[in-house]
Design a protein around this motif. Structure first.
Motif, short mmCIF file in Angstrom:
data_model
loop_
_atom_site.label_atom_id
_atom_site.label_comp_id
_atom_site.label_asym_id
_atom_site.label_seq_id
_atom_site.Cartn_x
_atom_site.Cartn_y
_atom_site.Cartn_z
N UNK A 35 6.51 1.36 -12.75
CA UNK A 35 7.13 0.09 -12.42
C UNK A 35 8.25 0.21 -11.38
N UNK A 36 8.48 1.41 -10.86
CA UNK A 36 9.63 1.64 -9.96
C UNK A 36 9.54 0.87 -8.65
N UNK A 37 8.31 0.59 -8.19
CA UNK A 37 8.17 -0.11 -6.90
C UNK A 37 8.74 -1.52 -6.96
N UNK A 38 8.83 -2.10 -8.16
CA UNK A 38 9.36 -3.46 -8.28
C UNK A 38 10.83 -3.53 -7.84
N UNK A 39 11.55 -2.44 -8.00
CA UNK A 39 12.94 -2.38 -7.55
C UNK A 39 13.05 -1.83 -6.14
N UNK A 40 12.20 -0.86 -5.80
CA UNK A 40 12.28 -0.21 -4.49
C UNK A 40 11.95 -1.16 -3.34
N UNK A 41 11.11 -2.16 -3.61
CA UNK A 41 10.70 -3.07 -2.53
C UNK A 41 11.69 -4.20 -2.27
N UNK A 42 12.71 -4.35 -3.10
CA UNK A 42 13.68 -5.44 -2.91
C UNK A 42 14.33 -5.41 -1.53
N UNK A 43 14.96 -4.30 -1.12
CA UNK A 43 15.63 -4.31 0.20
C UNK A 43 14.66 -4.48 1.35
N UNK A 44 13.43 -3.98 1.20
CA UNK A 44 12.45 -4.08 2.29
C UNK A 44 12.08 -5.54 2.55
N UNK B 179 0.83 -1.21 0.00
CA UNK B 179 0.00 0.00 0.00
C UNK B 179 0.86 1.26 0.00
N UNK B 180 1.91 1.26 0.83
CA UNK B 180 2.77 2.44 0.92
C UNK B 180 3.42 2.76 -0.42
N UNK B 181 4.08 1.78 -1.01
CA UNK B 181 4.82 2.05 -2.24
C UNK B 181 3.90 2.42 -3.40
N UNK B 182 2.74 1.74 -3.49
CA UNK B 182 1.86 2.00 -4.62
C UNK B 182 1.13 3.33 -4.49
N UNK B 183 0.54 3.59 -3.32
CA UNK B 183 -0.35 4.74 -3.18
C UNK B 183 0.35 6.01 -2.71
N UNK B 184 1.52 5.87 -2.12
CA UNK B 184 2.25 7.06 -1.65
C UNK B 184 3.31 7.50 -2.65
N UNK B 185 3.90 6.54 -3.37
CA UNK B 185 5.00 6.88 -4.28
C UNK B 185 4.60 6.74 -5.74
N UNK B 186 4.24 5.53 -6.15
CA UNK B 186 4.09 5.23 -7.57
C UNK B 186 2.95 6.01 -8.24
N UNK B 187 1.73 5.86 -7.74
CA UNK B 187 0.58 6.47 -8.41
C UNK B 187 0.60 8.00 -8.40
N UNK B 188 0.88 8.64 -7.28
CA UNK B 188 0.91 10.11 -7.31
C UNK B 188 1.95 10.67 -8.27
N UNK B 189 3.17 10.13 -8.25
CA UNK B 189 4.23 10.63 -9.12
C UNK B 189 3.91 10.35 -10.59
N UNK B 190 3.37 9.16 -10.88
CA UNK B 190 3.03 8.83 -12.26
C UNK B 190 1.93 9.72 -12.79
N UNK B 191 0.94 10.00 -11.96
CA UNK B 191 -0.16 10.88 -12.37
C UNK B 191 0.36 12.28 -12.68
N UNK B 192 1.23 12.79 -11.83
CA UNK B 192 1.79 14.13 -12.06
C UNK B 192 2.61 14.17 -13.36
#
Length: 469
Positions: free
Chosen positions: A420-429, A391-404
């Motif tokens: 598609x950036x969350x696919x890489x950002x979530x690896x370390x988490x 939820x955090x990565x999709x709704x806080x980072x990916x969708x808002x930035x992509x829409x803008x």
């Protein structure tokens, strides 16, 4: 189990699931290619309309994963009665959901299409498709719920065999109905929808015949669907509600991504349709690895082999990375060959090539983080952490930035990179979460509490659990 035996076991489960997915997505590819040849608007319309199918897939996957978590543990202890009880319960859930989604899709098709695009031709074609294909949702939901329960008891070949048979029917009828061959009327996008409905009906029929002959212990009379076990409802929903919420919100998020893509015109919609279809086919082993990991983790916890769970989790992560690299190379090397099959405009082909380049990189992240989250962590019961992270990565980072970026008329490839950036950002988490094994200690504590009826203290370093008063 030594390393070699482990990988043989995992691959033995993985390959049938992967090939079943290949066949399932090949049906979508066949639709994509034929409709792309018919006209670009039809291909775009089906791509947009199938966002509803993807949302359904996410919800049914969640219902099935809840069944897999519980049934795999009952399978580990050979408790067939409880497996059958869970089976009845999840079938009821799938039935209720399928009826609801049919009503929404059939009666509000125009509203749904209007959410994704303002292109009138795509909306009109999409309405025709949705109002027919909505009749397939019941058959799809029930079939995939049955397959999830069978997967939990390590029965995986039947899904592949049925999907193979269904693919041959799908391709043949698609060709006949879309283009009006062999005396059939030319139906275009409606023909693709009719073929989907017939294919799903046949799949469910074959699956029921298989159950009656090979697994009669799982069969029951319809009146038994009205009975249930209230004691199982709490553990089921405890494990499943984060998956259900997460998958539903994820499906909505992906639909929102399609709406963002739709802001950039019909050529970008067509390119996204191609990228999505190709990615689904070339990532089948990744998604199969996640399914197998869920079964392996749940079954081993059910057997209370907590030390083995840690060993298996580390071995599986190596497999994920290997699959990611192979998939990325496959997308990169095959992109021009794939695009040659499509009869689309040069601009659509250019954008599709850019999207495939992005996917060749992000597929490595998808292989690792998605399999860790939906495979190991969900199989281990850590469903809430997966939900919050997604939820955090999709709704806080990916969708808002992509829409803008889309509103600012950024290049389609740049918007796609952001999507598609969350696919890489979530690896370390997820790597951090899996390898801490806190999820295993929590799960073990619950298992032993149920068994002993007492509070448990946990020595995390040794994985040793002892009863305390």
């Amino acid at each position: 189990m030594n390393r070699k035996t482990f990988y043989i076991w995992v691959i033995g489960l993985l390959i049938p699931i992967a090939f079943q997915n290949v066949i399932t997505y090949s049906s979508g590819l066949a639709d994509n290619l034929m409709l792309g040849s018919y006209n670009e608007y039809s291909m775009g319309a089906v791509s947009v309309a199938n966002q509803i199918q993807y949302l359904i897939q996410m919800v049914i996957l969640a219902i099935g994963e809840g069944a897999v978590i519980l049934c795999s543990r009952f399978w580990g202890t050979k408790n067939y009665g409880q497996i059958k009880t869970v089976f009845r319960f999840v079938l009821k859930l799938s039935f209720v959901f399928s009826v609801f989604i049919f009503g929404v899709t059939f009666f509000f098709a125009r509203t749904i299409m209007g959410f994704f695009t303002t292109e009138d031709m795509i909306i009109q074609e999409g309405i025709r498709y949705l109002q027919i294909v909505s009749f397939s949702y019941f058959f799809y939901c029930i079939s995939n719920t049955i397959l999830a329960v069978l997967r939990s008891i390590e029965v995986v070949n039947i899904g592949f065999m049925i999907s193979l048979f269904s693919l041959s029917i799908d391709v043949t009828l698609n060709y006949a109905f879309i283009f009006g061959k062999w005396g059939f009327p030319e139906m275009g996008v409606a023909g693709a929808a009719v073929t989907t409905v017939l294919g799903k009906m046949i799949e469910l029929g074959l699956l029921i015949v298989y159950l009656r002959h090979r697994h009669p212990n799982l069969c029951f009379k319809l009146k038994e669907l009205m009975t249930g076990n209230r004691q199982l409802m709490k553990p089921y929903f405890t494990k499943t509600y984060p998956i259900l919420i997460g998958n539903s919100v994820w499906g909505i998020a992906l639909a929102s991504q399609t709406a963002i893509i739709g802001m950039m015109g019909v050529q970008t919609i067509s390119a996204n349709s191609i990228g999505t279809t190709v990615f689904q086919i070339l990532t089948v082993f990744i998604y199969a690895a996640a399914s197998v990991s869920n079964v392996v983790t749940s079954k081993t916890i059910g057997q209370k082999d907590y030390h083995l769970v840690k060993i298996y989790a580390r071995r599986l992560q190596v497999l994920y990375l290997l699959l990611g690299v192979i998939t990325g190379l496959a997308i990169f090397c095959s992109r021009f060959v794939i695009l040659d099959f499509y009869q689309i405009s040069s601009m659509s082909a250019k954008i599709a090539n850019q999207f495939l380049l992005v996917l060749s990189v992000t597929s490595i992240g998808t292989a690792f983080q998605m399999a860790c989250s939906t495979g190991i962590l969900r199989g281990g019961g850590d469903t809430r952490f997966v939900l919050i992270t997604d939820l955090f990565f999709m709704w806080v980072i990916v969708l808002p930035l992509s829409f803008l970026l889309a509103r600012a008329s950024a290049a389609p490839w740049l918007v796609y990179c952001c999507l598609k950036s969350d696919q890489l950002l979530k690896i370390p988490v997820f790597a951090w979460r899996v390898n801490r094994f806190k999820w295993l200690n929590n799960e073990a504590r619950q298992e032993v509490k149920v068994a002993l009826g007492s509070s448990i203290s946990v020595n995390e370093g040794e994985g040793f659990y002892e009863k305390t008063k």
